[in-house]
Design a protein around this motif. Structure first.
Motif, PDB file in Angstrom:
ATOM      1  N   THR A  69       0.338  10.725   5.825  1.00 24.34           N
ATOM      2  CA  THR A  69      -1.015  10.417   6.307  1.00 24.34           C
ATOM      3  C   THR A  69      -0.981   9.810   7.709  1.00 24.34           C
ATOM      4  OG1 THR A  69      -0.993   8.169   5.419  1.00 24.34           O
ATOM      5  CG2 THR A  69      -1.738   9.932   3.924  1.00 24.34           C
ATOM      6  N   ALA A  83       0.641   5.352   0.572  1.00 23.35           N
ATOM      7  CA  ALA A  83      -0.238   6.454   1.008  1.00 23.35           C
ATOM      8  C   ALA A  83       0.480   7.756   0.659  1.00 23.35           C
ATOM      9  CB  ALA A  83      -0.554   6.311   2.487  1.00 23.35           C
ATOM     10  N   GLY A  84       1.135   8.407   1.638  1.00 23.43           N
ATOM     11  CA  GLY A  84       1.888   9.620   1.315  1.00 23.43           C
ATOM     12  C   GLY A  84       3.241   9.315   0.679  1.00 23.43           C
ATOM     13  N   GLY A  85       3.729   8.094   0.884  1.00 24.22           N
ATOM     14  CA  GLY A  85       4.996   7.668   0.287  1.00 24.22           C
ATOM     15  C   GLY A  85       6.234   8.193   0.990  1.00 24.22           C
ATOM     16  N   HIS A  86       6.049   8.934   2.089  1.00 21.53           N
ATOM     17  CA  HIS A  86       7.216   9.563   2.701  1.00 21.53           C
ATOM     18  C   HIS A  86       8.084   8.597   3.493  1.00 21.53           C
ATOM     19  CE1 HIS A  86       5.804  13.600   1.569  1.00 21.53           C
ATOM     20  NE2 HIS A  86       7.099  13.786   1.551  1.00 21.53           N
ATOM     21  N   SER A  87       7.580   7.437   3.810  1.00 21.02           N
ATOM     22  CA  SER A  87       8.431   6.404   4.409  1.00 21.02           C
ATOM     23  C   SER A  87       8.679   5.282   3.416  1.00 21.02           C
ATOM     24  CB  SER A  87       7.767   5.834   5.664  1.00 21.02           C
ATOM     25  OG  SER A  87       7.693   6.834   6.644  1.00 21.02           O
ATOM     26  N   LEU A  88       7.651   4.934   2.634  1.00 27.52           N
ATOM     27  CA  LEU A  88       7.788   3.787   1.729  1.00 27.52           C
ATOM     28  C   LEU A  88       8.772   4.075   0.599  1.00 27.52           C
ATOM     29  CD1 LEU A  88       6.966   0.965   0.968  1.00 27.52           C
ATOM     30  CD2 LEU A  88       4.980   1.888  -0.245  1.00 27.52           C
ATOM     31  N   GLY A 112       7.473  17.392  10.656  1.00 31.59           N
ATOM     32  CA  GLY A 112       8.266  17.711   9.464  1.00 31.59           C
ATOM     33  C   GLY A 112       8.161  19.159   9.025  1.00 31.59           C
ATOM     34  N   ILE A 118      -5.617  -0.206   6.828  1.00 34.32           N
ATOM     35  CA  ILE A 118      -6.242   0.665   7.837  1.00 34.32           C
ATOM     36  C   ILE A 118      -7.212   1.580   7.089  1.00 34.32           C
ATOM     37  CG2 ILE A 118      -5.870   2.447   9.590  1.00 34.32           C
ATOM     38  CD1 ILE A 118      -2.996   1.446   9.891  1.00 34.32           C
ATOM     39  N   ASP A 126       5.235  10.924  15.666  1.00 37.35           N
ATOM     40  CA  ASP A 126       4.417  11.657  16.643  1.00 37.35           C
ATOM     41  C   ASP A 126       3.041  11.043  16.866  1.00 37.35           C
ATOM     42  OD1 ASP A 126       6.214  13.947  17.155  1.00 37.35           O
ATOM     43  OD2 ASP A 126       5.971  14.245  15.008  1.00 37.35           O
ATOM     44  N   SER A 173      15.245  16.143  10.856  1.00 41.86           N
ATOM     45  CA  SER A 173      14.046  15.496  10.298  1.00 41.86           C
ATOM     46  C   SER A 173      12.763  16.048  10.895  1.00 41.86           C
ATOM     47  CB  SER A 173      14.100  13.997  10.567  1.00 41.86           C
ATOM     48  OG  SER A 173      13.841  13.742  11.934  1.00 41.86           O
ATOM     49  N   ARG A 174      12.851  16.623  12.070  1.00 45.03           N
ATOM     50  CA  ARG A 174      11.690  17.075  12.864  1.00 45.03           C
ATOM     51  C   ARG A 174      10.968  15.939  13.567  1.00 45.03           C
ATOM     52  NH1 ARG A 174      13.358  21.740  13.477  1.00 45.03           N
ATOM     53  NH2 ARG A 174      11.371  22.460  14.257  1.00 45.03           N
ATOM     54  N   PHE A 175      11.417  14.687  13.412  1.00 48.60           N
ATOM     55  CA  PHE A 175      10.845  13.584  14.198  1.00 48.60           C
ATOM     56  C   PHE A 175      11.091  13.877  15.686  1.00 48.60           C
ATOM     57  CE2 PHE A 175      10.826  11.030  10.310  1.00 48.60           C
ATOM     58  CZ  PHE A 175       9.765  10.168  10.510  1.00 48.60           C
ATOM     59  N   HIS A 213      -1.522  14.959   7.488  1.00 45.27           N
ATOM     60  CA  HIS A 213      -1.244  15.733   8.704  1.00 45.27           C
ATOM     61  C   HIS A 213      -1.864  17.129   8.565  1.00 45.27           C
ATOM     62  CE1 HIS A 213       1.392  12.390   9.075  1.00 45.27           C
ATOM     63  NE2 HIS A 213       2.399  12.895   8.404  1.00 45.27           N
ATOM     64  N   ILE A 228       0.857  -1.182   0.000  1.00 42.30           N
ATOM     65  CA  ILE A 228       0.000   0.000   0.000  1.00 42.30           C
ATOM     66  C   ILE A 228       0.898   1.239   0.000  1.00 42.30           C
ATOM     67  CG2 ILE A 228      -1.626   1.323   1.431  1.00 42.30           C
ATOM     68  CD1 ILE A 228      -2.860  -1.163   0.177  1.00 42.30           C
TER      69      ILE A 228
HETATM   70  C1  LIG Z   1      11.851  14.417   5.885  1.00 46.25           C
HETATM   71  C2  LIG Z   1      10.756  13.761   6.674  1.00 46.25           C
HETATM   72  C3  LIG Z   1      10.397  14.313   7.891  1.00 46.25           C
HETATM   73  C4  LIG Z   1       9.394  13.729   8.652  1.00 46.25           C
HETATM   74  N1  LIG Z   1       9.093  14.260   9.870  1.00 46.25           N
HETATM   75  C5  LIG Z   1       8.208  13.642  10.656  1.00 46.25           C
HETATM   76  C6  LIG Z   1       7.916  14.126  11.965  1.00 46.25           C
HETATM   77  O1  LIG Z   1       8.416  15.164  12.398  1.00 46.25           O
HETATM   78  N2  LIG Z   1       7.047  13.426  12.715  1.00 46.25           N
HETATM   79  C7  LIG Z   1       6.427  12.280  12.269  1.00 46.25           C
HETATM   80  O2  LIG Z   1       5.651  11.686  12.998  1.00 46.25           O
HETATM   81  N3  LIG Z   1       6.645  11.825  11.030  1.00 46.25           N
HETATM   82  C8  LIG Z   1       7.515  12.466  10.215  1.00 46.25           C
HETATM   83  N4  LIG Z   1       7.740  11.986   8.960  1.00 46.25           N
HETATM   84  C9  LIG Z   1       6.949  10.813   8.486  1.00 46.25           C
HETATM   85  C10 LIG Z   1       5.777  11.239   7.581  1.00 46.25           C
HETATM   86  O3  LIG Z   1       5.144  12.363   8.062  1.00 46.25           O
HETATM   87  C11 LIG Z   1       4.690  10.146   7.407  1.00 46.25           C
HETATM   88  O4  LIG Z   1       3.867  10.067   8.547  1.00 46.25           O
HETATM   89  C12 LIG Z   1       5.239   8.824   7.200  1.00 46.25           C
HETATM   90  O5  LIG Z   1       6.128   8.898   6.110  1.00 46.25           O
HETATM   91  C13 LIG Z   1       4.188   7.722   6.892  1.00 46.25           C
HETATM   92  O6  LIG Z   1       3.070   8.202   6.207  1.00 46.25           O
HETATM   93  P1  LIG Z   1       2.863   8.072   4.650  1.00 46.25           P
HETATM   94  O7  LIG Z   1       1.447   8.448   4.405  1.00 46.25           O
HETATM   95  O8  LIG Z   1       3.906   8.816   3.893  1.00 46.25           O
HETATM   96  O9  LIG Z   1       3.019   6.485   4.404  1.00 46.25           O
HETATM   97  P2  LIG Z   1       3.751   5.662   3.261  1.00 46.25           P
HETATM   98  O10 LIG Z   1       5.188   6.024   3.188  1.00 46.25           O
HETATM   99  O11 LIG Z   1       2.993   5.732   1.978  1.00 46.25           O
HETATM  100  O12 LIG Z   1       3.575   4.191   3.872  1.00 46.25           O
HETATM  101  C14 LIG Z   1       4.305   3.791   5.015  1.00 46.25           C
HETATM  102  C15 LIG Z   1       3.995   2.309   5.305  1.00 46.25           C
HETATM  103  O13 LIG Z   1       2.633   2.186   5.757  1.00 46.25           O
HETATM  104  C16 LIG Z   1       1.890   1.328   4.875  1.00 46.25           C
HETATM  105  N5  LIG Z   1       0.570   1.956   4.780  1.00 46.25           N
HETATM  106  C17 LIG Z   1       0.294   3.250   4.457  1.00 46.25           C
HETATM  107  N6  LIG Z   1      -1.016   3.496   4.593  1.00 46.25           N
HETATM  108  C18 LIG Z   1      -1.599   2.335   4.999  1.00 46.25           C
HETATM  109  C19 LIG Z   1      -2.938   1.955   5.305  1.00 46.25           C
HETATM  110  N7  LIG Z   1      -3.959   2.826   5.242  1.00 46.25           N
HETATM  111  N8  LIG Z   1      -3.160   0.677   5.691  1.00 46.25           N
HETATM  112  C20 LIG Z   1      -2.140  -0.217   5.794  1.00 46.25           C
HETATM  113  N9  LIG Z   1      -0.848   0.093   5.508  1.00 46.25           N
HETATM  114  C21 LIG Z   1      -0.583   1.356   5.115  1.00 46.25           C
HETATM  115  C22 LIG Z   1       2.680   1.290   3.576  1.00 46.25           C
HETATM  116  O14 LIG Z   1       2.466   0.106   2.864  1.00 46.25           O
HETATM  117  C23 LIG Z   1       4.108   1.403   4.087  1.00 46.25           C
HETATM  118  O15 LIG Z   1       4.556   0.141   4.534  1.00 46.25           O
HETATM  119  C24 LIG Z   1       8.721  12.568   8.165  1.00 46.25           C
HETATM  120  C25 LIG Z   1       9.068  12.033   6.924  1.00 46.25           C
HETATM  121  C26 LIG Z   1      10.074  12.612   6.180  1.00 46.25           C
HETATM  122  C27 LIG Z   1      10.422  12.015   4.850  1.00 46.25           C
END
Ligand SMILES: Cc1cc2nc3c(=O)[nH]c(=O)nc-3n(C[C@H](O)[C@H](O)[C@H](O)COP(=O)(O)OP(=O)(O)OC[C@H]3O[C@@H](n4cnc5c(N)ncnc54)[C@H](O)[C@@H]3O)c2cc1C
Length: 275
Positions: free
Chosen positions: A108, A29-34, A99, A164, A121, A188-190, A75, A27
């Motif tokens: 997301t 979503a925002g792609g910021h971790s995947l 972030g 989810i 967070d 990173s702001r984490f 967010h 899956i």
């Molecule tokens: C530079 C940077 C700074 C950041 N700073 C912070 C911060 O300060 N605080 C903080 O908390 N976070 C921070 N983040 C994390 C970011 O905000 C996202 O919360 C995080 O990347 C995951 O959300 P996403 O929507 O991008 O998920 P994705 O990267 O798209 O997915 C992450 C994982 O979750 C799975 N997934 C996604 N959605 C679902 C769903 N609905 N059901 C089941 N599985 C799912 C995917 O398959 C994948 O394995 C930061 C990220 C970056 C790159």
């Protein structure tokens, strides 16, 4: 680093996403971790299923005595929601600390919970606010209490084939106070340490931490010690912070410093709930 090749698909419904979901897919979503994980070759699915624009996963609404946030709410959606500001202001406070604007517009709530980064967070805030994670698979839906959702380092109770769909929260009673206090990692702001705390009108509390250990956790020793919220009771509660925990250690914070920060941010959170 450039990612390897994969198929990309963007279904319009959760059911269509579930039909596509198999052992060779992920899956998105925002792609910021995947996406960083794919670039680093930490994960190599053949297919990405983009759920970010599925309408049923997007909204924030009231449902009876619960507030419901769609898993694909960003967010920023949460930060800007009037319902959130009214009923769960800690979430707007916490979302604003995530972030930078680009991260907040793409990342997301569902993605953050599923990824379960030990410094994220949302897990602490969702634990303090008594969230329930609702997941859907081809065989139906199930609800997982946030108390049972985070199972370890980047690990959750989510099973393969599950998405989810929403996170549900009891609407806090009038007079409930809540706060999220975070010591920010400057790049990173984490959270190096984050403390979410909620004080019910009857004086009971929910207190949860992120960044401290390999998974977010509720600190029931602190919750039980706040008592009458006197200065002495709060100091006694703070002294119990993260007792018996195995602390995260990295080049930002040693075990001793992290434990110290956890106490400092616990104190800040509890004091923010005094008036
Ligand atoms: C530079 C940077 C700074 C950041 N700073 C912070 C911060 O300060 N605080 C903080 O908390 N976070 C921070 N983040 C994390 C970011 O905000 C996202 O919360 C995080 O990347 C995951 O959300 P996403 O929507 O991008 O998920 P994705 O990267 O798209 O997915 C992450 C994982 O979750 C799975 N997934 C996604 N959605 C679902 C769903 N609905 N059901 C089941 N599985 C799912 C995917 O398959 C994948 O394995 C930061 C990220 C970056 C790159």
């Amino acid at each position: 680093m450039i990612s390897y090749e994969f198929d990309y698909t963007r279904p319009d419904t959760v059911e269509a996403a579930l039909d596509l979901l198999d052992d060779d897919s992920k899956i998105l979503a925002g792609g910021h971790s995947l996406i960083p994980a794919l670039k680093l070759r930490l994960s190599a699915p053949g297919k990405l299923i983009d759920i970010a624009r599925i309408p049923s996963l997007k909204g924030i609404k009231m449902d009876g005595n619960e507030l419901v946030i769609g898993a694909a709410a960003t967010h920023s959606d949460i930060l800007e929601s009037d319902l959130i500001k009214q009923h769960l202001p800690m979430f707007a406070e916490g979302a604003a600390l995530i972030g930078d604007p680009m991260i907040r517009h793409k990342g997301t709530l569902g993605g953050s919970l599923a990824h379960a980064d030990p410094s994220a967070d949302w897990p602490a805030m969702v634990l303090a606010a008594e969230g329930t994670v609702v997941v859907q698979s081809k065989t139906g839906t199930r609800s997982i209490s946030s108390d049972d959702f985070f199972t370890g380092f980047y690990s959750t109770a989510l099973e393969s084939g599950e998405i989810i769909t929403e996170i549900r929260f009891p609407i806090p009673a009038e007079g409930t106070k809540m706060t999220y206090q975070k010591f920010v990692q400057p790049a990173s702001r984490f959270a190096i340490v984050g403390c979410a705390a909620l004080r019910h009108p009857d004086g009971t509390a929910r207190v949860a931490f992120t960044g401290v250990a390999d998974a977010p956790f509720r600190d029931t020793a602190v919750e039980n010690a706040v008592g009458d919220w006197s200065e002495e009771a709060l100091e006694a509660a703070v002294a119990l912070t993260a007792q018996g925990m195995e602390f995260n250690v990295d080049h930002y914070a040693s075990e001793t410093y992290r434990h110290h920060l956890a106490r400092v941010y616990c104190r800040k959170a509890l004091k923010a709930l005094l008036y």
